[in-house]
Design a protein around this motif. Sequence first.
Motif, PDB file in Angstrom:
ATOM      1  N   LEU A  22      34.238 -12.171  -2.610  1.00 38.02           N
ATOM      2  CA  LEU A  22      34.308 -11.846  -4.042  1.00 38.02           C
ATOM      3  C   LEU A  22      35.265 -10.677  -4.263  1.00 38.02           C
ATOM      4  O   LEU A  22      35.168  -9.653  -3.586  1.00 38.02           O
ATOM      5  CB  LEU A  22      32.910 -11.481  -4.533  1.00 38.02           C
ATOM      6  N   SER A  23      36.180 -10.831  -5.216  1.00 40.78           N
ATOM      7  CA  SER A  23      37.147  -9.767  -5.522  1.00 40.78           C
ATOM      8  C   SER A  23      37.381  -9.679  -7.024  1.00 40.78           C
ATOM      9  O   SER A  23      37.616 -10.685  -7.679  1.00 40.78           O
ATOM     10  CB  SER A  23      38.491 -10.032  -4.828  1.00 40.78           C
ATOM     11  N   PHE A  24      37.276  -8.471  -7.568  1.00 38.34           N
ATOM     12  CA  PHE A  24      37.719  -8.181  -8.931  1.00 38.34           C
ATOM     13  C   PHE A  24      37.750  -6.667  -9.102  1.00 38.34           C
ATOM     14  O   PHE A  24      37.221  -5.918  -8.271  1.00 38.34           O
ATOM     15  CB  PHE A  24      36.834  -8.844  -9.997  1.00 38.34           C
ATOM     16  N   SER A  25      38.399  -6.207 -10.157  1.00 39.53           N
ATOM     17  CA  SER A  25      38.466  -4.775 -10.438  1.00 39.53           C
ATOM     18  C   SER A  25      38.178  -4.528 -11.904  1.00 39.53           C
ATOM     19  O   SER A  25      38.363  -5.413 -12.751  1.00 39.53           O
ATOM     20  CB  SER A  25      39.828  -4.205 -10.046  1.00 39.53           C
ATOM     21  N   ILE A  26      37.730  -3.314 -12.219  1.00 38.84           N
ATOM     22  CA  ILE A  26      37.402  -2.923 -13.591  1.00 38.84           C
ATOM     23  C   ILE A  26      38.195  -1.671 -13.918  1.00 38.84           C
ATOM     24  O   ILE A  26      38.183  -0.691 -13.154  1.00 38.84           O
ATOM     25  CB  ILE A  26      35.896  -2.661 -13.755  1.00 38.84           C
ATOM     26  N   ASN A  27      38.888  -1.704 -15.051  1.00 35.18           N
ATOM     27  CA  ASN A  27      39.769  -0.609 -15.421  1.00 35.18           C
ATOM     28  C   ASN A  27      39.060   0.451 -16.248  1.00 35.18           C
ATOM     29  O   ASN A  27      37.999   0.203 -16.832  1.00 35.18           O
ATOM     30  CB  ASN A  27      40.957  -1.159 -16.233  1.00 35.18           C
ATOM     31  N   GLN A  28      39.640   1.634 -16.306  1.00 30.40           N
ATOM     32  CA  GLN A  28      39.077   2.699 -17.126  1.00 30.40           C
ATOM     33  C   GLN A  28      39.083   2.277 -18.592  1.00 30.40           C
ATOM     34  O   GLN A  28      40.020   1.659 -19.086  1.00 30.40           O
ATOM     35  CB  GLN A  28      39.884   3.989 -16.971  1.00 30.40           C
ATOM     36  N   GLY A  29      38.006   2.612 -19.290  1.00 34.55           N
ATOM     37  CA  GLY A  29      37.900   2.286 -20.699  1.00 34.55           C
ATOM     38  C   GLY A  29      37.592   0.828 -20.973  1.00 34.55           C
ATOM     39  O   GLY A  29      37.741   0.363 -22.093  1.00 34.55           O
ATOM     40  N   GLU A  30      37.126   0.112 -19.957  1.00 36.48           N
ATOM     41  CA  GLU A  30      36.862  -1.323 -20.095  1.00 36.48           C
ATOM     42  C   GLU A  30      35.373  -1.605 -19.977  1.00 36.48           C
ATOM     43  O   GLU A  30      34.685  -1.060 -19.122  1.00 36.48           O
ATOM     44  CB  GLU A  30      37.609  -2.093 -19.007  1.00 36.48           C
ATOM     45  N   VAL A  31      34.868  -2.459 -20.878  1.00 36.21           N
ATOM     46  CA  VAL A  31      33.543  -3.045 -20.687  1.00 36.21           C
ATOM     47  C   VAL A  31      33.772  -4.424 -20.083  1.00 36.21           C
ATOM     48  O   VAL A  31      34.400  -5.289 -20.702  1.00 36.21           O
ATOM     49  CB  VAL A  31      32.759  -3.157 -22.008  1.00 36.21           C
ATOM     50  N   PHE A  32      33.279  -4.619 -18.888  1.00 34.47           N
ATOM     51  CA  PHE A  32      33.545  -5.821 -18.098  1.00 34.47           C
ATOM     52  C   PHE A  32      32.264  -6.632 -18.015  1.00 34.47           C
ATOM     53  O   PHE A  32      31.242  -6.160 -17.509  1.00 34.47           O
ATOM     54  CB  PHE A  32      34.010  -5.392 -16.701  1.00 34.47           C
ATOM     55  N   GLY A  33      32.301  -7.869 -18.526  1.00 32.99           N
ATOM     56  CA  GLY A  33      31.125  -8.727 -18.490  1.00 32.99           C
ATOM     57  C   GLY A  33      31.005  -9.461 -17.166  1.00 32.99           C
ATOM     58  O   GLY A  33      31.988  -9.997 -16.655  1.00 32.99           O
ATOM     59  N   PHE A  34      29.795  -9.490 -16.612  1.00 31.45           N
ATOM     60  CA  PHE A  34      29.545 -10.129 -15.322  1.00 31.45           C
ATOM     61  C   PHE A  34      28.431 -11.137 -15.538  1.00 31.45           C
ATOM     62  O   PHE A  34      27.266 -10.769 -15.720  1.00 31.45           O
ATOM     63  CB  PHE A  34      29.154  -9.069 -14.303  1.00 31.45           C
ATOM     64  N   LEU A  35      28.798 -12.440 -15.559  1.00 32.27           N
ATOM     65  CA  LEU A  35      27.873 -13.483 -15.988  1.00 32.27           C
ATOM     66  C   LEU A  35      27.572 -14.484 -14.885  1.00 32.27           C
ATOM     67  O   LEU A  35      28.405 -14.759 -14.033  1.00 32.27           O
ATOM     68  CB  LEU A  35      28.461 -14.240 -17.184  1.00 32.27           C
ATOM     69  N   GLY A  36      26.398 -15.054 -14.985  1.00 34.75           N
ATOM     70  CA  GLY A  36      25.976 -16.083 -14.040  1.00 34.75           C
ATOM     71  C   GLY A  36      24.468 -16.230 -14.114  1.00 34.75           C
ATOM     72  O   GLY A  36      23.767 -15.304 -14.521  1.00 34.75           O
ATOM     73  N   PRO A  37      23.932 -17.396 -13.743  1.00 37.93           N
ATOM     74  CA  PRO A  37      22.479 -17.592 -13.798  1.00 37.93           C
ATOM     75  C   PRO A  37      21.786 -16.820 -12.686  1.00 37.93           C
ATOM     76  O   PRO A  37      22.424 -16.243 -11.806  1.00 37.93           O
ATOM     77  CB  PRO A  37      22.338 -19.103 -13.586  1.00 37.93           C
ATOM     78  N   ASN A  38      20.464 -16.794 -12.745  1.00 38.17           N
ATOM     79  CA  ASN A  38      19.689 -16.166 -11.683  1.00 38.17           C
ATOM     80  C   ASN A  38      20.026 -16.815 -10.345  1.00 38.17           C
ATOM     81  O   ASN A  38      20.099 -18.036 -10.241  1.00 38.17           O
ATOM     82  CB  ASN A  38      18.186 -16.294 -11.956  1.00 38.17           C
ATOM     83  N   GLY A  39      20.252 -15.996  -9.334  1.00 36.94           N
ATOM     84  CA  GLY A  39      20.575 -16.507  -8.006  1.00 36.94           C
ATOM     85  C   GLY A  39      22.048 -16.712  -7.756  1.00 36.94           C
ATOM     86  O   GLY A  39      22.441 -17.106  -6.650  1.00 36.94           O
ATOM     87  N   ALA A  40      22.894 -16.424  -8.762  1.00 33.91           N
ATOM     88  CA  ALA A  40      24.337 -16.647  -8.596  1.00 33.91           C
ATOM     89  C   ALA A  40      24.997 -15.558  -7.757  1.00 33.91           C
ATOM     90  O   ALA A  40      26.088 -15.768  -7.224  1.00 33.91           O
ATOM     91  CB  ALA A  40      25.022 -16.725  -9.955  1.00 33.91           C
ATOM     92  N   GLY A  41      24.365 -14.385  -7.657  1.00 29.09           N
ATOM     93  CA  GLY A  41      24.928 -13.295  -6.861  1.00 29.09           C
ATOM     94  C   GLY A  41      25.231 -12.026  -7.651  1.00 29.09           C
ATOM     95  O   GLY A  41      25.797 -11.081  -7.112  1.00 29.09           O
ATOM     96  N   LYS A  42      24.843 -11.995  -8.928  1.00 33.28           N
ATOM     97  CA  LYS A  42      25.141 -10.819  -9.755  1.00 33.28           C
ATOM     98  C   LYS A  42      24.465  -9.563  -9.223  1.00 33.28           C
ATOM     99  O   LYS A  42      25.110  -8.531  -9.019  1.00 33.28           O
ATOM    100  CB  LYS A  42      24.705 -11.050 -11.209  1.00 33.28           C
ATOM    101  N   THR A  43      23.152  -9.640  -9.013  1.00 31.05           N
ATOM    102  CA  THR A  43      22.410  -8.455  -8.583  1.00 31.05           C
ATOM    103  C   THR A  43      22.838  -8.027  -7.184  1.00 31.05           C
ATOM    104  O   THR A  43      22.937  -6.826  -6.896  1.00 31.05           O
ATOM    105  CB  THR A  43      20.895  -8.719  -8.634  1.00 31.05           C
ATOM    106  N   THR A  44      23.135  -8.980  -6.303  1.00 28.85           N
ATOM    107  CA  THR A  44      23.621  -8.631  -4.965  1.00 28.85           C
ATOM    108  C   THR A  44      24.929  -7.838  -5.063  1.00 28.85           C
ATOM    109  O   THR A  44      25.110  -6.827  -4.381  1.00 28.85           O
ATOM    110  CB  THR A  44      23.847  -9.902  -4.125  1.00 28.85           C
ATOM    111  N   THR A  45      25.818  -8.278  -5.943  1.00 25.36           N
ATOM    112  CA  THR A  45      27.085  -7.566  -6.142  1.00 25.36           C
ATOM    113  C   THR A  45      26.827  -6.160  -6.667  1.00 25.36           C
ATOM    114  O   THR A  45      27.406  -5.177  -6.175  1.00 25.36           O
ATOM    115  CB  THR A  45      27.976  -8.331  -7.141  1.00 25.36           C
ATOM    116  N   ILE A  46      25.952  -6.052  -7.663  1.00 24.83           N
ATOM    117  CA  ILE A  46      25.640  -4.756  -8.255  1.00 24.83           C
ATOM    118  C   ILE A  46      25.016  -3.820  -7.229  1.00 24.83           C
ATOM    119  O   ILE A  46      25.324  -2.616  -7.192  1.00 24.83           O
ATOM    120  CB  ILE A  46      24.725  -4.946  -9.478  1.00 24.83           C
TER     121      ILE A  46
END
Length: 295
Positions: A22-46
């Motif tokens: 998994l690769s992505f970046s978030i810039n200063q001053g940005e609200v970045f949405g991170f979407l996916g159903p339960n079990g997709a890997g969101k919480t693991t990434t966080i």
Amino acid sequence: MGVCEIQGLTRDYGKGRGVFDLSFSINQGEVFGFLGPNGAGKTTTIRHLMGFLKPQKGRCTIGGKDCWKDRAEIQKNLGYIPGEMVFFDDMTGTQFLSFMTKYRKTKSNGRTKELLERFELDPQSKLKKMSKGMKQKVGIVAAFMHDPEVLILDEPTSGLDQLMQSRFIELLLEEKARGKTILMSSHMFEEVERTCSRVAIIRQGTLAALDNVDALKAAQAKKYVITLENEEAAARFANEGLRVSDVSQNQVTVIVQNNIKELISVMDRYPVINIITPNQSLEEIFMQYYGGENQ
């Protein structure tokens, strides 16, 4: 280089669970949405960004610092709302907020009072007696009260009523205007549409899409509601081989993806009275990445 960077992050729990390259970046001053159903890997990434997990492969950084090696230093200027609130139940809300101030080694400021007033929260009650919504408010105050430069928010409005959700969106937009860097995981699609500059959609631990909200909408299948002269014409129109999702009296809803010329050609042969394109919600786009439209 972004404020938050994820590069080739992999954690494999087996049986297809985890996150993979998994690769992505978030810039200063940005609200970045991170979407996916339960079990997709969101919480693991966080959890990797928070320094709670060490990557099996890849790297996560915030402000150029390694999220695992430098987690203590990073967390001093980080705001975090977990997907599941866990508190010391014997504490009052006031005691918990005081504990967080001491834990971060920060000083009390007027920010805490302003947030308590904004969210109409009296923190003197015991946490174990608070409703889910009240606990969520405590978590929001704890995440924002030290005025962090980076915020990581996992389902931040869970349990809040509509008024408090609106106030949270207002807060988020204010923080964005102040140059804060924010990652937000959410199932509230209106919330994402109103606040986020870009959106990443994660599916089965891999990145399914990454773009700004408007571009994601533009790239997906579009709906057209065709109004015809009468019901008989609508019935015949619906049987022309187009992708029809609904027929209601003299209106036919058609889904178009890269075949607009075919739709125009069919309409040219029928008594079309009107054509409209409803606004496409982010929820509809999201569902297209998970097996098509549920309609």
